[in-house]
Design an enzyme around this catalytic site. Structure first.
Site, PDB file in Angstrom:
ATOM      1  N   CYS A   2      17.045  29.817   1.478  1.00 51.09           N
ATOM      2  CA  CYS A   2      17.718  28.905   0.480  1.00 51.09           C
ATOM      3  C   CYS A   2      18.164  29.893  -0.960  1.00 51.09           C
ATOM      4  O   CYS A   2      17.826  30.776  -0.947  1.00 51.09           O
ATOM      5  CB  CYS A   2      16.844  27.734   0.018  1.00 51.09           C
ATOM      6  SG  CYS A   2      16.024  26.938   1.082  1.00 51.09           S
ATOM      7  N   ARG A  27      23.144  31.605   1.253  1.00 57.00           N
ATOM      8  CA  ARG A  27      22.219  31.603   1.600  1.00 57.00           C
ATOM      9  C   ARG A  27      21.753  30.176   2.300  1.00 57.00           C
ATOM     10  O   ARG A  27      20.515  30.214   3.007  1.00 57.00           O
ATOM     11  CB  ARG A  27      21.265  31.866   0.310  1.00 57.00           C
ATOM     12  CG  ARG A  27      21.618  33.095  -0.430  1.00 57.00           C
ATOM     13  CD  ARG A  27      20.603  32.986  -1.521  1.00 57.00           C
ATOM     14  NE  ARG A  27      19.206  33.090  -1.222  1.00 57.00           N
ATOM     15  CZ  ARG A  27      18.513  34.197  -0.960  1.00 57.00           C
ATOM     16  NH1 ARG A  27      19.378  35.637  -0.762  1.00 57.00           N
ATOM     17  NH2 ARG A  27      17.158  34.210  -0.568  1.00 57.00           N
ATOM     18  N   TRP A  73      18.510  26.008   3.052  1.00 65.30           N
ATOM     19  CA  TRP A  73      18.707  26.134   4.388  1.00 65.30           C
ATOM     20  C   TRP A  73      17.417  25.665   5.136  1.00 65.30           C
ATOM     21  O   TRP A  73      16.298  26.346   5.007  1.00 65.30           O
ATOM     22  CB  TRP A  73      18.750  27.681   4.738  1.00 65.30           C
ATOM     23  CG  TRP A  73      18.843  27.990   6.186  1.00 65.30           C
ATOM     24  CD1 TRP A  73      17.761  28.515   7.103  1.00 65.30           C
ATOM     25  CD2 TRP A  73      20.189  28.055   6.874  1.00 65.30           C
ATOM     26  NE1 TRP A  73      18.162  28.619   8.194  1.00 65.30           N
ATOM     27  CE2 TRP A  73      19.722  28.387   7.905  1.00 65.30           C
ATOM     28  CE3 TRP A  73      21.421  27.694   6.893  1.00 65.30           C
ATOM     29  CZ2 TRP A  73      20.453  28.722   9.243  1.00 65.30           C
ATOM     30  CZ3 TRP A  73      22.089  27.929   7.792  1.00 65.30           C
ATOM     31  CH2 TRP A  73      21.847  28.423   8.837  1.00 65.30           C
ATOM     32  N   ASN A  99      12.059  28.275  -2.468  1.00 69.18           N
ATOM     33  CA  ASN A  99      12.649  29.113  -1.423  1.00 69.18           C
ATOM     34  C   ASN A  99      11.641  29.930  -0.684  1.00 69.18           C
ATOM     35  O   ASN A  99      11.000  30.597  -1.334  1.00 69.18           O
ATOM     36  CB  ASN A  99      13.681  30.186  -2.025  1.00 69.18           C
ATOM     37  CG  ASN A  99      14.245  30.994  -0.770  1.00 69.18           C
ATOM     38  OD1 ASN A  99      14.296  30.572   0.313  1.00 69.18           O
ATOM     39  ND2 ASN A  99      14.714  32.368  -1.158  1.00 69.18           N
ATOM     40  N   GLY A 100      11.562  29.587   0.317  1.00 72.06           N
ATOM     41  CA  GLY A 100      10.308  30.050   1.349  1.00 72.06           C
ATOM     42  C   GLY A 100       9.783  29.147   2.330  1.00 72.06           C
ATOM     43  O   GLY A 100      10.400  28.113   2.524  1.00 72.06           O
ATOM     44  N   GLU A 484      27.021  41.946  25.752  1.00 74.92           N
ATOM     45  CA  GLU A 484      27.073  41.623  24.420  1.00 74.92           C
ATOM     46  C   GLU A 484      27.649  42.698  23.489  1.00 74.92           C
ATOM     47  O   GLU A 484      28.594  42.313  22.432  1.00 74.92           O
ATOM     48  CB  GLU A 484      25.447  41.476  23.832  1.00 74.92           C
ATOM     49  CG  GLU A 484      25.452  41.408  22.258  1.00 74.92           C
ATOM     50  CD  GLU A 484      26.115  39.895  21.593  1.00 74.92           C
ATOM     51  OE1 GLU A 484      26.187  39.989  20.306  1.00 74.92           O
ATOM     52  OE2 GLU A 484      26.710  39.188  22.677  1.00 74.92           O
ATOM     53  N   LYS A 488      31.048  42.011  21.000  1.00 73.36           N
ATOM     54  CA  LYS A 488      31.066  42.264  19.597  1.00 73.36           C
ATOM     55  C   LYS A 488      32.307  43.309  19.544  1.00 73.36           C
ATOM     56  O   LYS A 488      33.228  42.887  18.588  1.00 73.36           O
ATOM     57  CB  LYS A 488      29.819  43.113  19.263  1.00 73.36           C
ATOM     58  CG  LYS A 488      28.584  42.238  19.048  1.00 73.36           C
ATOM     59  CD  LYS A 488      28.687  41.401  17.891  1.00 73.36           C
ATOM     60  CE  LYS A 488      28.802  40.077  17.759  1.00 73.36           C
ATOM     61  NZ  LYS A 488      28.160  39.215  19.124  1.00 73.36           N
ATOM     62  N   GLU A 491      35.446  41.220  19.760  1.00 76.99           N
ATOM     63  CA  GLU A 491      35.635  40.130  18.550  1.00 76.99           C
ATOM     64  C   GLU A 491      36.144  40.903  17.471  1.00 76.99           C
ATOM     65  O   GLU A 491      36.692  40.415  16.545  1.00 76.99           O
ATOM     66  CB  GLU A 491      34.284  39.401  18.310  1.00 76.99           C
ATOM     67  CG  GLU A 491      33.692  38.527  19.077  1.00 76.99           C
ATOM     68  CD  GLU A 491      32.251  37.783  18.632  1.00 76.99           C
ATOM     69  OE1 GLU A 491      32.277  36.822  18.107  1.00 76.99           O
ATOM     70  OE2 GLU A 491      31.402  38.360  18.908  1.00 76.99           O
ATOM     71  N   HIS A 507      32.457  48.713  43.031  1.00 75.78           N
ATOM     72  CA  HIS A 507      32.972  47.919  43.852  1.00 75.78           C
ATOM     73  C   HIS A 507      34.437  47.368  43.074  1.00 75.78           C
ATOM     74  O   HIS A 507      34.935  46.178  43.115  1.00 75.78           O
ATOM     75  CB  HIS A 507      32.076  46.735  43.857  1.00 75.78           C
ATOM     76  CG  HIS A 507      30.584  47.195  44.307  1.00 75.78           C
ATOM     77  ND1 HIS A 507      30.536  47.219  45.558  1.00 75.78           N
ATOM     78  CD2 HIS A 507      29.605  47.203  43.842  1.00 75.78           C
ATOM     79  CE1 HIS A 507      29.188  47.541  45.819  1.00 75.78           C
ATOM     80  NE2 HIS A 507      28.629  47.586  44.761  1.00 75.78           N
ATOM     81  N   LYS A 606      32.997  30.318  13.216  1.00 67.34           N
ATOM     82  CA  LYS A 606      31.641  30.591  13.394  1.00 67.34           C
ATOM     83  C   LYS A 606      30.831  29.504  14.491  1.00 67.34           C
ATOM     84  O   LYS A 606      29.731  29.977  14.960  1.00 67.34           O
ATOM     85  CB  LYS A 606      30.782  30.614  12.171  1.00 67.34           C
ATOM     86  CG  LYS A 606      29.584  31.107  11.906  1.00 67.34           C
ATOM     87  CD  LYS A 606      29.115  32.439  12.591  1.00 67.34           C
ATOM     88  CE  LYS A 606      27.565  32.571  12.769  1.00 67.34           C
ATOM     89  NZ  LYS A 606      27.576  34.067  13.347  1.00 67.34           N
TER      90      LYS A 606
HETATM   91  C1  AGP Z   1      29.254  35.522  18.880  1.00 69.11           C
HETATM   92  O1  AGP Z   1      29.521  36.554  17.973  1.00 69.11           O
HETATM   93  C2  AGP Z   1      30.585  34.374  18.616  1.00 69.11           C
HETATM   94  N1  AGP Z   1      30.377  33.989  17.407  1.00 69.11           N
HETATM   95  C3  AGP Z   1      30.296  33.404  19.657  1.00 69.11           C
HETATM   96  O2  AGP Z   1      30.284  33.776  20.951  1.00 69.11           O
HETATM   97  C4  AGP Z   1      29.280  32.405  19.446  1.00 69.11           C
HETATM   98  O3  AGP Z   1      27.890  33.173  19.990  1.00 69.11           O
HETATM   99  C5  AGP Z   1      29.286  31.395  20.613  1.00 69.11           C
HETATM  100  O4  AGP Z   1      30.217  30.444  19.993  1.00 69.11           O
HETATM  101  C6  AGP Z   1      27.900  30.392  20.524  1.00 69.11           C
HETATM  102  O5  AGP Z   1      27.614  30.020  19.192  1.00 69.11           O
HETATM  103  P1  AGP Z   1      26.260  29.288  19.151  1.00 69.11           P
HETATM  104  O6  AGP Z   1      25.150  30.154  19.338  1.00 69.11           O
HETATM  105  O7  AGP Z   1      25.960  28.776  17.619  1.00 69.11           O
HETATM  106  O8  AGP Z   1      25.988  28.039  19.896  1.00 69.11           O
END
Ligand code: AGP
Length: 611
Positions: A2, A27, A73, A99-100, A484, A488, A491, A507, A606
Site C-alpha cells: 500500500c 502502490r 492494495w 502497510n504490510g 512467454e 514479452k 508486446e 515440422h 493492463k
Molecule cells: C501480459 O504481459 C499481458 N499483459 C496480457 O497477456 C495478460 O497476461 C493477459 O491479458 C491476462 O491478464 P490477467 O492475468 O490479468 O488475467
C-alpha cells in the site's frame, strides 16, 4: 503493498496528504482514506481511487495541520469502505494507517474477541490497533510503550503511523519490512512509503530501519528501537527526481517490476514456506484438499501470460500429482461448450482478476458443477470473489502492461500447490518434498543473481534490436517459457516473435531459419538437455543466429551459440522461474533501444475487461 503518507506541521495537512497519496497510487489503488487531527481525530475513507477522497467536505480539512493517509492494495479483506484505512480502536482513542501484512493477526484477534473487542472490518490492521490499545489499557502505559510491547509480538511486515486522541502535536511511526521515509522540514515533517510525496517539500530525509520507532512533533524527531534505546537519526540528501522515485529510480515500471522479483517472490512465499519446520501452508488448498486429491482432472483457464503460467503448471501437476491437466484459453473455453462438471477442478489464473474471458469461463464451469480455484494477484477482484477458494500471488501492484513479476509469482503459487497436493497424494516422497522446499527457498536469491547480469543481457540486446522476426524455442518446463519470452518481445518491441517446442521445428518453422533470423533457446540443464543441443545444431547448420539461456558452467552450448545468458542451476520443476528472467530483461532493452513506450505499449491494456 500500500501507500501511506503523513504530515505534521504548520500547513493544512489535507492537501499535502491527498497529493502524496496520488503519487503513491501505483502502490495500490483499490481504496483510500485520510484521518485529520483538529479538535479531535476525524476519519474519511472510501473504496476506489484517491480522487474519491476529494468528496470530503468537513471544516476540519482547512484547519488540521496533522494527518495520516493511506491508499490500499488489499491483502486481508476485499476493497470496501469499511476495510479501507485508517482504522480506529474500539475506544476511538487510537487511529492508524498500516502497510504490510500481520501474519499472526488470526490468533491475536481471537485473544481480543475473548476480551470483548469487536471488529468492523476483515483487516489485520484493525486487529493491530486494538491489540495496541489493549496493551496500553492493561499496562496503563503510554502509546509509545504499548506500541513497543505490541510490535514485539507481531509476526509479519509493517509500517504504521499512529494518532492518539489528546495528543494533537504528535505522530508515532514504526517499521519492519515495509518502507518508511521521513522528510525533515523546518517546523514540519513528512512521512511516506517512498520519497515521491516528500521531494517537493524537502530533500532532507531519514530512511527508517526495521524495528525502529519514530516519535514526531513539528519541532522534533526522536528515533528509538523497540528496546527503547535512542537512535541518532541519519539525515540524507535526496538526489532523485520525482518521476524516478515513483519508478524507484528505474526508467520504467517494467524494469522496476523485473527487479522487484526477489522481493515479490519473498512476499509470495511469506507465511507459506517455513524452512525451520519444513512446512508449506496453502490454506486455500488445504481447506479443500480432498477436492484436489480426488480430482478426476484439473482444467486451467487463463489468458496471455497467465495462460503460459498455466502451461508450466500442467507439467508441474501432472509430474508431481499424477492428475491429468488441460490448459485452456479462456476465450475459447467459454464458447466451446466444454465437457466440464462435478469432480472437475478448474484453476483460473489472472494477475488483474478482472479479465472478461476468464471470468465467463469460470461462470460456465461453475454452473456445470466444477470446483473453482483462483490464482490471482488483485485481492478482492472479481475472479477472486467468484472462486470457491484460491491463493493470492502477493506480487504487489503491477503497473507495466507487460506482466513480469506477476508471472513468476503465479509460477511460485502453482509450484507450491503441486508440491502440497503431491505430498498429500504420496506421489511426492518426503525426501522430494523437503528438496523442493529447499529449492523454493533459494529462488529469490537465484533471481537476484540473474538480475545482476542485466548489463551483459543489454549487450546481447544491442545485437538484435533491429531484428524483424524472432523464434523462441524450449522443451519440457521451458517450452512455456519460450512462449512467454516471445510474447514479452512482441508486446514490448513489436517484433514478430514466435515460441515453439524445439522439436516442433522440423515440422515447418525451420523453413524460416536463415542468417537473418535470431533463434533464442531456453536451454537450461534438465532431462531434455541433449535433445536441445541437437536442436541448436539443426539451427546452426542453417546459419541461424543462436542466443541461449544456459545454466552456469555449461560450456557445450556456450561454444555453439552466438550469444548466451547465464542463470544459476535450479531443479527443472522451478527452472521457468529463473529462465524467464533473461527473456524479460532482453525484451525490455530491445524495446527501449527501439525507442518505444515499454510501460504502455500500443494497442494494449493492463487488464482486458472486455472480450
Ligand atoms: C501480459 O504481459 C499481458 N499483459 C496480457 O497477456 C495478460 O497476461 C493477459 O491479458 C491476462 O491478464 P490477467 O492475468 O490479468 O488475467
Amino acid at each position: 503493498m500500500c501507500g501511506i503518507v503523513a504530515y505534521i506541521g504548520k500547513q493544512a495537512a489535507y492537501p499535502i496528504i491527498l497529493k502524496g497519496l496520488k503519487r503513491l497510487e501505483y502502490r495500490g489503488y483499490d481504496s483510500s482514506g485520510i484521518a485529520l487531527f483538529g479538535e479531535n481525530v476525524r476519519t474519511f475513507k472510501k473504496k476506489g481511487r484517491v480522487a474519491e477522497l476529494e468528496s470530503w467536505n468537513e471544516s476540519i480539512i482547512s484547519e488540521a495541520t496533522v494527518g495520516i493517509g493511506h491508499t490500499r492494495w488489499a491483502t486481508h479483506g476485499e476493497p470496501s469502505d469499511v476495510n479501507a484505512h485508517p482504522h480506529t480502536s474500539n475506544s476511538g482513542r487510537i487511529t492508524l494507517v498500516h502497510n504490510g501484512i500481520i501474519e499472526n493477526y488470526g490468533s491475536l484477534k481471537q485473544e481480543l474477541v475473548q476480551k470483548g473487542y469487536t471488529f468492523k472490518s476483515e483487516t489485520d490492521t484493525e486487529v493491530l490497533v486494538n491489540f495496541i490499545e489493549d496493551i496500553q489499557i492493561n499496562n496503563n502505559s503510554t502509546l509509545e510503550e504499548a506500541m513497543r510491547i505490541a510490535l514485539k509480538r507481531v509476526v509479519g511486515a509493517y509500517v504504521i503511523i499512529v494518532l492518539e486522541e489528546g495528543f494533537p502535536d504528535r505522530l508515532i511511526a514504526a517499521r519492519k519490512g515495509s518502507p518508511l521515509v521521513i522528510g525533515v522540514g523546518d517546523g514540519e515533517h513528512f512521512l511516506a512509503s517512498d520519497a515521491s510525496p516528500i521531494i517537493e517539500y524537502t530533500k532532507k530525509v531519514i530512511y527508517v530501519n526495521d524495528y525502529e520507532l519514530a516519535i514526531i512533533s513539528p519541532d522534533e524527531i526522536i528515533l528509538k528501537n523497540l528496546g527503547n534505546e535512542p537512535i541518532t537519526p541519519y539525515i540524507q540528501q535526496l538526489d532523485m527526481e520525482l518521476a524516478q522515485i515513483e519508478k524507484g529510480g528505474f526508467d520504467h515500471f517494467m524494469l522496476k517490476e523485473i527487479f522487484d522479483q526477489p522481493g515479490s517472490l519473498t512476499d509470495c512465499l511469506r507465511g507459506r514456506l517455513d524452512m525451520e519446520n519444513l512446512t508449506l501452508t496453502l490454506a486455500g488448498v488445504e481447506e479443500h484438499m480432498s477436492v484436489f486429491s480426488q480430482a478426476k482432472r484439473i482444467i486451467i483457464v487463463a489468458c496471455g501470460t497467465s495462460w503460459h503460467a498455466g502451461l508450466v503448471a500442467e507439467y508441474m501437476i501432472e509430474t508431481l500429482c499424477r492428475i491429468p491437466v488441460e490448459v485452456e484459453y479462456a476465450s475459447e473455453f467459454r464458447y466451446r461448450n466444454p465437457v466440464v462438471g462435478e469432480g472437475d477442478v478448474l484453476i483460473a489464473i489472472s494477475q488483474s482478476g478482472e479479465t472478461a474471458d476468464t471470468l465467463v469461463a469460470i461462470e460456465k464451469a461453475k454452473e456445470a458443477g466444477a470446483f473453482i480455484f483462483g490464482v490471482v494477484n488483485a485481492v478482492g477482484s472479481s475472479i477472486a470473489r467468484l472462486s470457491h477458494s484460491g491463493a493470492y500471488t502477493h506480487a504487489g501492484p503491477e503497473i507495466g502492461v507487460a506482466s513480469t513479476k506477476a508471472f513468476t509469482a503465479q509460477l511460485t503459487v502453482l509450484a507450491m500447490m503441486a508440491i502440497k497436493i503431491g505430498r498429500e497424494k504420496k506421489t511426492v516422497t518426503e525426501a522430494e518434498y523437503n528438496r523442493y522446499l529447499a529449492e523454493l527457498a533459494l529462488i529469490p536469491e537465484k533471481v537476484k543473481a540473474v538480475l545482476e547480469t542485466h548489463e551483459s543481457i543489454k549487450e546481447v540486446a544491442k545485437h538484435y534490436a533491429d531484428a524483424r522476426d524472432f523464434l523462441f524455442l524450449g522443451r519440457g518446463y521451458n517450452f512455456p517459457v519460450a512462449l512467454e519470452g516471445a510474447l514479452k518481445l512482441k508486446e514490448i518491441s513489436y517484433i514478430h516473435a514466435e515460441g515453439y517446442p524445439a522439436a516442433e521445428m522440423k515440422h515447418g518453422p525451420i523453413a524460416l531459419v536463415d542468417e537473418n533470423l535470431p533463434v533464442l533457446f531456453i536451454a537450461t540443464k534438465d532431462a531434455y538437455y541433449e535433445k536441445i543441443v541437437s536442436n541448436i545444431q539443426e539451427i546452426k547448420a542453417r546459419k541461424g543466429m543462436v542466443i541461449a539461456v544456459i545454466s552456469e558452467g555449461d560450456t557445450q552450448i556456450r561454444d555453439m551459440a552466438d550469444h548466451v545468458m547465464v542463470v544459476p542451476a535450479v531443479d527443472e520443476l522451478l527452472a521457468p522461474l529463473i529462465s524467464v528472467i533473461p527473456t524479460q530483461i532482453l525484451s525490455y532493452y530491445i524495446g527501449v533501444m527501439r525507442g518505444l513506450d515499454v510501460d504502455k505499449p500500443r494497442n494494449l491494456a493492463k487488464s482486458v475487461t472486455v472480450e
